[in-house]
Design a protein around this motif. Sequence first.
Motif, mmCIF file in Angstrom:
data_model
loop_
_atom_site.group_PDB
_atom_site.id
_atom_site.type_symbol
_atom_site.label_atom_id
_atom_site.label_comp_id
_atom_site.label_asym_id
_atom_site.label_seq_id
_atom_site.Cartn_x
_atom_site.Cartn_y
_atom_site.Cartn_z
ATOM 1 N N VAL A 1 42.923 40.999 40.480
ATOM 2 C CA VAL A 1 44.072 40.171 40.847
ATOM 3 C C VAL A 1 44.951 40.961 41.803
ATOM 4 C CG1 VAL A 1 46.056 38.846 39.998
ATOM 5 C CG2 VAL A 1 44.031 39.119 38.541
ATOM 6 N N THR A 2 45.064 40.483 43.031
ATOM 7 C CA THR A 2 45.943 41.119 44.007
ATOM 8 C C THR A 2 47.307 40.437 43.932
ATOM 9 O OG1 THR A 2 45.115 39.617 45.693
ATOM 10 C CG2 THR A 2 44.080 41.773 45.557
ATOM 11 N N ILE A 3 48.336 41.246 43.747
ATOM 12 C CA ILE A 3 49.683 40.715 43.528
ATOM 13 C C ILE A 3 50.602 41.182 44.645
ATOM 14 C CG2 ILE A 3 51.673 40.756 41.975
ATOM 15 C CD1 ILE A 3 49.654 41.273 39.671
ATOM 16 N N MET B 1 44.942 44.154 37.576
ATOM 17 C CA MET B 1 46.057 43.629 38.372
ATOM 18 C C MET B 1 46.556 44.764 39.260
ATOM 19 S SD MET B 1 48.197 41.581 35.389
ATOM 20 C CE MET B 1 48.467 43.070 34.413
ATOM 21 N N ILE B 2 46.632 44.497 40.552
ATOM 22 C CA ILE B 2 47.127 45.519 41.475
ATOM 23 C C ILE B 2 48.299 44.934 42.259
ATOM 24 C CG2 ILE B 2 46.586 47.117 43.341
ATOM 25 C CD1 ILE B 2 43.618 46.812 42.547
ATOM 26 N N ASP B 3 49.471 45.486 41.999
ATOM 27 C CA ASP B 3 50.656 45.068 42.735
ATOM 28 C C ASP B 3 50.675 45.814 44.066
ATOM 29 O OD1 ASP B 3 53.549 43.731 42.453
ATOM 30 O OD2 ASP B 3 53.704 45.675 43.467
ATOM 31 N N ASP B 4 50.719 45.059 45.145
ATOM 32 C CA ASP B 4 50.642 45.638 46.489
ATOM 33 C C ASP B 4 52.036 45.862 47.069
ATOM 34 O OD1 ASP B 4 49.380 46.668 48.720
ATOM 35 O OD2 ASP B 4 49.085 44.711 49.653
ATOM 36 N N GLY C 1 42.671 45.958 51.476
ATOM 37 C CA GLY C 1 42.804 47.275 50.861
ATOM 38 C C GLY C 1 42.987 47.195 49.355
ATOM 39 N N THR C 2 43.731 46.207 48.918
ATOM 40 C CA THR C 2 43.982 46.043 47.489
ATOM 41 C C THR C 2 42.726 45.578 46.763
ATOM 42 O OG1 THR C 2 46.290 45.568 47.994
ATOM 43 C CG2 THR C 2 45.512 44.949 45.811
ATOM 44 N N ARG C 3 41.993 44.639 47.350
ATOM 45 C CA ARG C 3 40.729 44.214 46.724
ATOM 46 C C ARG C 3 39.723 45.356 46.689
ATOM 47 N NH1 ARG C 3 40.187 38.212 49.379
ATOM 48 N NH2 ARG C 3 41.351 37.096 47.765
#
Length: 189
Positions: free
Chosen positions: A11-13, A39-42, A74-76
């Motif tokens: 999950v890109t946030i 979950m990755i908060d960008d 980058g986040t994915r």
Amino acid sequence: MALKETVTVVVTIFNVEKYLNESLNSLKKQTYKEFEVIMIDDASTDNSYRIAEKYLTDKRFKLFKNTVNKGLSGTRNRGIELATGKYIFYFDPDDLLPINLFELLVNEIKLSQSDLLCFNYLKFSDEFPQNVTSIVKKKEFNQIETIKLLLSKKLTPAPWAYLTYLDILKENKLIRFPEGKNFEDITYI
């Protein structure tokens, strides 16, 4: 009883506080319980990170934070590296899932013996819902056929409409989302 195989959900946030609770709740309610949520908060500037923190009471949910904005690709890509499941699924925080989606997808990918499973979805906005159905049904195709289907819009390039095996990505480091480029979804798929 055989052990179930884990689905890793990336999950890109980024600044999605308006949708995040509802979307994460749709993950939490899945009938297929063997999943992990990365979950990755960008580097959000709203309350998204604080909202995501509330889900850490569920051991399947893990939260990471990019100190600088890396963008969707980058986040994915970071999510791929953090993933530990058998399957990988990308989830955008403005999406909602039917409660039995993972159950259906895992059963179908095993039954079809596919490397990559694409599925139909319902696209909605404030104005009206729109059911989007892939024209291609239960068919195997090679890279050239896939590109033709993508370009003809008979197959969606959106990674959140696919389930695949994580080991394919772990073993093939070239399969990543290109950073700093437009239409990264098409390149990845």
